[in-house]
Design a protein around this motif. Structure first.
Motif, PDB file in Angstrom:
ATOM      1  N   LEU A  51      -5.397  -1.116 -36.040  1.00 33.33           N
ATOM      2  CA  LEU A  51      -5.686  -1.659 -34.665  1.00 33.33           C
ATOM      3  C   LEU A  51      -4.559  -1.719 -33.542  1.00 33.33           C
ATOM      4  O   LEU A  51      -4.800  -1.138 -32.464  1.00 33.33           O
ATOM      5  CB  LEU A  51      -6.787  -2.844 -34.702  1.00 33.33           C
ATOM      6  N   ALA A  52      -3.543  -2.084 -34.305  1.00 36.56           N
ATOM      7  CA  ALA A  52      -2.385  -2.333 -33.263  1.00 36.56           C
ATOM      8  C   ALA A  52      -1.860  -0.994 -33.114  1.00 36.56           C
ATOM      9  O   ALA A  52      -1.150  -0.912 -31.778  1.00 36.56           O
ATOM     10  CB  ALA A  52      -1.346  -3.215 -34.214  1.00 36.56           C
ATOM     11  N   ALA A  53      -2.072   0.007 -33.767  1.00 38.15           N
ATOM     12  CA  ALA A  53      -1.673   1.486 -33.588  1.00 38.15           C
ATOM     13  C   ALA A  53      -2.728   2.225 -32.849  1.00 38.15           C
ATOM     14  O   ALA A  53      -2.284   3.428 -32.766  1.00 38.15           O
ATOM     15  CB  ALA A  53      -0.874   2.000 -34.869  1.00 38.15           C
ATOM     16  N   ALA A  54      -3.928   1.676 -32.486  1.00 34.15           N
ATOM     17  CA  ALA A  54      -4.907   2.884 -32.312  1.00 34.15           C
ATOM     18  C   ALA A  54      -4.410   3.436 -30.901  1.00 34.15           C
ATOM     19  O   ALA A  54      -3.720   2.969 -29.892  1.00 34.15           O
ATOM     20  CB  ALA A  54      -5.940   1.998 -31.950  1.00 34.15           C
ATOM     21  N   PRO A  55      -4.658   4.987 -30.936  1.00 39.19           N
ATOM     22  CA  PRO A  55      -4.480   5.773 -29.589  1.00 39.19           C
ATOM     23  C   PRO A  55      -5.683   5.375 -28.691  1.00 39.19           C
ATOM     24  O   PRO A  55      -5.925   6.459 -27.857  1.00 39.19           O
ATOM     25  CB  PRO A  55      -4.470   6.972 -30.064  1.00 39.19           C
ATOM     26  N   VAL A  56      -5.967   4.295 -28.414  1.00 35.10           N
ATOM     27  CA  VAL A  56      -7.322   4.008 -27.515  1.00 35.10           C
ATOM     28  C   VAL A  56      -6.969   3.289 -26.465  1.00 35.10           C
ATOM     29  O   VAL A  56      -6.465   2.085 -26.700  1.00 35.10           O
ATOM     30  CB  VAL A  56      -8.555   3.595 -28.287  1.00 35.10           C
ATOM     31  N   GLU A  57      -7.355   3.769 -25.231  1.00 38.03           N
ATOM     32  CA  GLU A  57      -7.019   2.872 -23.958  1.00 38.03           C
ATOM     33  C   GLU A  57      -8.252   1.723 -24.204  1.00 38.03           C
ATOM     34  O   GLU A  57      -9.313   2.067 -24.555  1.00 38.03           O
ATOM     35  CB  GLU A  57      -7.079   3.737 -22.840  1.00 38.03           C
ATOM     36  N   GLN A  58      -8.239   0.645 -23.293  1.00 36.38           N
ATOM     37  CA  GLN A  58      -9.242  -0.433 -23.001  1.00 36.38           C
ATOM     38  C   GLN A  58      -9.523  -0.592 -24.548  1.00 36.38           C
ATOM     39  O   GLN A  58     -10.945  -1.351 -24.628  1.00 36.38           O
ATOM     40  CB  GLN A  58     -10.191   0.222 -22.566  1.00 36.38           C
ATOM     41  N   LEU A  59      -8.842  -0.799 -25.543  1.00 37.41           N
ATOM     42  CA  LEU A  59      -9.003  -1.371 -27.026  1.00 37.41           C
ATOM     43  C   LEU A  59      -8.856  -2.788 -26.783  1.00 37.41           C
ATOM     44  O   LEU A  59      -7.997  -3.403 -26.312  1.00 37.41           O
ATOM     45  CB  LEU A  59      -8.231  -0.726 -27.885  1.00 37.41           C
ATOM     46  N   GLU A  60     -10.049  -3.652 -27.277  1.00 40.87           N
ATOM     47  CA  GLU A  60     -10.115  -4.968 -27.395  1.00 40.87           C
ATOM     48  C   GLU A  60     -10.516  -5.178 -28.810  1.00 40.87           C
ATOM     49  O   GLU A  60     -11.560  -4.995 -29.254  1.00 40.87           O
ATOM     50  CB  GLU A  60     -10.882  -5.594 -26.283  1.00 40.87           C
ATOM     51  N   VAL A  61      -9.931  -6.303 -29.450  1.00 40.49           N
ATOM     52  CA  VAL A  61     -10.231  -6.600 -30.796  1.00 40.49           C
ATOM     53  C   VAL A  61     -10.876  -8.085 -30.912  1.00 40.49           C
ATOM     54  O   VAL A  61     -10.194  -9.111 -30.387  1.00 40.49           O
ATOM     55  CB  VAL A  61      -9.160  -6.644 -31.646  1.00 40.49           C
ATOM     56  N   LEU A  62     -12.090  -8.255 -31.376  1.00 38.57           N
ATOM     57  CA  LEU A  62     -12.616  -9.584 -31.892  1.00 38.57           C
ATOM     58  C   LEU A  62     -12.642  -9.782 -33.207  1.00 38.57           C
ATOM     59  O   LEU A  62     -13.128  -9.193 -33.982  1.00 38.57           O
ATOM     60  CB  LEU A  62     -13.958  -9.639 -31.089  1.00 38.57           C
ATOM     61  N   ARG A  63     -11.642 -10.596 -33.642  1.00 38.11           N
ATOM     62  CA  ARG A  63     -11.436 -10.872 -34.964  1.00 38.11           C
ATOM     63  C   ARG A  63     -12.269 -12.035 -35.389  1.00 38.11           C
ATOM     64  O   ARG A  63     -11.921 -13.274 -34.901  1.00 38.11           O
ATOM     65  CB  ARG A  63     -10.007 -10.750 -35.467  1.00 38.11           C
ATOM     66  N   SER A  64     -13.201 -11.821 -36.207  1.00 38.64           N
ATOM     67  CA  SER A  64     -14.046 -12.939 -36.937  1.00 38.64           C
ATOM     68  C   SER A  64     -13.088 -13.736 -37.892  1.00 38.64           C
ATOM     69  O   SER A  64     -12.271 -13.165 -38.599  1.00 38.64           O
ATOM     70  CB  SER A  64     -15.243 -12.466 -37.354  1.00 38.64           C
TER      71      SER A  64
END
Length: 300
Positions: A51-64
């Motif tokens: 996830l930290a290296a993902a090539p996706v703009e507007q990426l948001e992570v919700l970690r449970s």
């Protein structure tokens, strides 16, 4: 429709390598989403690094803090997308790759509930969303009596749109007004049938659901719907199947069907699933009774 916003909600758990390929597919979409919300269900592999290296703009992570299951993950992600005001939400697992024009095709389709069509890596149609889901006939042991894959055989034989009676949260797109009307996915299912439950609620609220032939998702893994009925997944399969019948069965005989199935499974357990399956189905029947009422409409 071109000015509608869309958030993609992905739920993942300990499948970092699949997730990495899937995120590359999102980055290659012609029409980029306004947000990509990934719910990480407390993965213990290298998912955080992916996830930290993902090539996706507007990426948001919700970690449970714990594994909420697919149902809890989609509840959490859809709630976040809804709270942020997006017009549409596109749900998917971490094991699919969208064709570059998939989101474009869906966003150009003016319907409230849409399903992308799944193929395998060889291009074969593997769309198992139900074209007929029978909660009226007590003799239909399995309520799914028709599905896209078996109705058409290949995607090129499909019409442009096919009406569905249930969906998978693996390419399903829903407009905000549907969530307004019926609420969020029900997290109590944990896994299995949360998507079916949502589709039944949507259809009963008057919304139609369409599979869109030209919106293609490629499934990275083969379908494996044969789970160990004596293991933990077997419990959820039985419990959630029973809950759907108790909630939405259209007559008393259909609502009694789970009791008959449970009795038959127990009687046959010596020659099929053994004591584990019998214990699962007894516990599933007991717990399904506590789920027999559909959730009140809520977006909280």
């Amino acid at each position: 429709m071109t000015d509608e916003t869309v958030a993609i909600v992905v739920v993942t758990y300990n499948r970092a390598d699949l997730l990495a390929r899937m995120l590359e597919g999102l980055a290659a979409l012609e029409r980029q989403p306004d947000a990509v919300i990934v719910v990480d269900n407390a993965s213990t592999d290298h998912t955080p690094e992916v996830l930290a290296a993902a090539p996706v703009e507007q990426l948001e992570v919700l970690r449970s803090a714990e594994n909420l299951g697919g149902a809890g993950g989609f509840h959490h992600g859809v709630r976040e997308a809804y709270a942020r005001g997006f017009d549409r939400v596109w749900l998917m697992d971490d094991d699919v790759l969208p064709a570059p024009d998939c989101l474009t095709v869906l966003m150009d389709t003016d319907e409230d509930c849409l399903m992308a069509v799944r193929e395998d890596t060889a291009g074969h149609l593997v769309e198992k969303a139900a074209t007929r889901f029978d909660l009226r006939n007590p003799l239909a042991i399995r309520p799914k009596t028709g599905m896209v894959e078996t109705d058409f055989g290949s995607r090129d034989r499909m019409p442009e749109r096919v009406e569905l009676e249930n969906v998978a949260f693996e390419g399903f797109m829903v407009r905000r007004r549907v969530i307004d009307a019926i609420g969020l996915p029900d997290p109590s299912y944990f896994i299995f049938y949360d998507d079916v439950d949502f589709a039944v609620r949507a259809r009963r609220a008057g919304f139609r659901i369409w599979a869109v032939r030209d919106a293609v998702l490629v499934r990275q893994l083969d379908f494996d719907q044969q789970h160990d009925v004596s293991g933990w997944k077997g419990y959820y399969m039985y419990r959630n199947l029973f809950a759907v019948h108790l909630r939405y069965g259209e007559n008393a005989l259909v609502r009694l069907k789970p009791y008959l199935i449970a009795a038959m499974v127990v009687l046959l357990s010596p020659v099929r699933g053994g004591r584990g399956e019998a214990a699962n189905v007894i516990r599933a029947m007991r717990d399904a009774r506590g789920m027999r009422h559909a959730p009140a409409r809520s977006v909280d």
